[in-house]
Scaffold this motif. Structure first.
Motif, short mmCIF file in Angstrom:
data_model
loop_
_atom_site.label_atom_id
_atom_site.label_comp_id
_atom_site.label_asym_id
_atom_site.label_seq_id
_atom_site.Cartn_x
_atom_site.Cartn_y
_atom_site.Cartn_z
N GLU A 107 1.10 -1.02 -0.15
CA GLU A 107 -0.33 -0.36 0.09
C GLU A 107 1.36 1.31 0.02
O GLU A 107 1.79 1.34 0.47
CB GLU A 107 -0.64 -0.29 1.09
N LYS A 108 -0.55 2.52 -0.76
CA LYS A 108 1.26 3.52 -0.24
C LYS A 108 1.98 3.84 0.93
O LYS A 108 3.31 4.22 0.40
CB LYS A 108 0.07 4.47 -0.30
N ASP A 109 1.44 3.43 2.03
CA ASP A 109 2.74 3.66 3.69
C ASP A 109 3.65 2.87 3.14
O ASP A 109 4.82 3.65 4.11
CB ASP A 109 2.02 3.50 4.59
N ASP A 110 3.83 1.22 2.58
CA ASP A 110 4.67 0.38 2.09
C ASP A 110 5.38 1.56 2.06
O ASP A 110 6.66 1.14 1.73
CB ASP A 110 4.08 -0.74 2.40
N ARG A 111 5.19 1.81 0.92
CA ARG A 111 6.13 2.31 -0.14
C ARG A 111 7.27 3.20 0.36
O ARG A 111 8.38 3.56 0.12
CB ARG A 111 4.99 2.44 -1.75
N GLU A 112 6.59 3.69 0.91
CA GLU A 112 6.89 5.22 1.01
C GLU A 112 7.58 5.67 2.54
O GLU A 112 9.39 5.48 2.64
CB GLU A 112 6.22 6.25 2.51
N GLY A 113 7.52 3.59 3.55
CA GLY A 113 8.45 3.49 4.37
C GLY A 113 9.76 2.78 3.56
O GLY A 113 10.67 2.35 4.48
N GLU A 134 9.48 -0.24 2.25
CA GLU A 134 9.35 -1.84 2.40
C GLU A 134 8.56 -2.76 1.21
O GLU A 134 9.64 -4.09 1.18
CB GLU A 134 7.96 -2.09 3.73
#
Ligand code: FMN
Length: 238
Positions: A218-224, A226
């Protein structure tokens, strides 16, 4: 005294190893579930697992809400479309897929102590691909499929089935003016399962079985940082 079934079941050994292959970790598996599955399928084929391409397909019967499962054969796998299987278009599972394309697939390779679970949506492939799949089937399985009038409907007797097989064979030969035998294709479908979640499970002799799950990033994963190739890999408690 004969042991109760319960006792007999408890005494049956489960596979305790040693297991021939190293346990999976997120970093040891390829970055996509299709690539990881191909590696594990290859391991199963190399290890001589019986029918390594057999899978359990679970569908949901929308009229009752009760799931249904049966074994099928994996026909192909590609990273763009996913896991492919072929079925009759007039049986219960086809109707269940019409009502709800959500499915689960499960592979189990006992000799390697490995299981792969896939959840996703089944998408029907083109008529051309369905024809290609039908044409590629061995003659005996074409005859059997064509002879089965409505798959999973009640069959009155085995004589009825034998009669149907004879009719398929005689019609196939009679319709052949060029010398090439043609067996009438029944309603035939090929589906590909596009995955949402895929889990790789490997048995461990200390019972601390290893599990690695791929889920869509998900978007947050990519920003992190991962997400890799659109997928996040994570360990699961056994
Ligand atoms: C090893 C094995 C492989 C099978 N392969 C297929 C298959 O590829 N396609 C299929 O439609 N049924 C296959 N079957 C039969 C299905 O399990 C099932 O009995 C049949 O398709 C009817 O399912 P339904 O009543 O849920 O529609 C296979 C069964 C076994 C045990």
């Amino acid at each position: 005294m004969t042991k109760s079934l319960r006792t007999q079941l408890r005494l049956l050994p489960t596979h305790t190893g040693p297991f021939p292959l190293p346990p999976p970790t997120p970093s040891s598996l390829p970055s996509t579930p299709t690539a990881a599955f191909q590696t594990w399928l290859h391991d199963a084929i190399t290890a001589g697992v019986i029918e390594p391409h057999a899978l359990t397909l679970s569908t949901v019967d929308s009229s009752t809400g009760i799931p249904d499962s049966r074994v099928l054969i994996l026909k192909d796998l590609d990273s763009a479309r996913g896991w492919q299987f072929a079925i009759r278009g007039d049986g219960p599972k086809a109707a269940q897929l019409d009502g709800n394309p959500g499915v689960a697939l499960c592979f189990y390779w006992a000799e390697l102590g490995r299981q792969v679970r896939i959840r996703g949506r089944a998408v029907r492939l083109s008529v051309e691909e369905e024809e290609r799949d039908w044409e590629g089937r061995p003659r005996a399985s074409k005859v059997a499929a064509a002879a089965s009038r409505t798959q999973s409907a009640v069959l009155g007797s085995l004589e009825e089935l034998r009669g149907s097989v004879e009719r398929v064979i005689s019609t196939a030969t009679a319709s052949d003016s060029t010398g090439r035998e043609e067996i009438q294709r029944p309603a035939w479908r090929v589906y590909a399962v596009s995955p949402v979640v895929v889990e790789f499970w490997q048995r461990s002799s200390d019972r601390l079985h290893q599990r690695v799950r791929f889920r869509k990033a998900e978007k947050d994963d990519r920003e992190g940082g991962e997400g890799e190739d659109g997928w996040v890999k994570e360990l699961l408690w056994p």
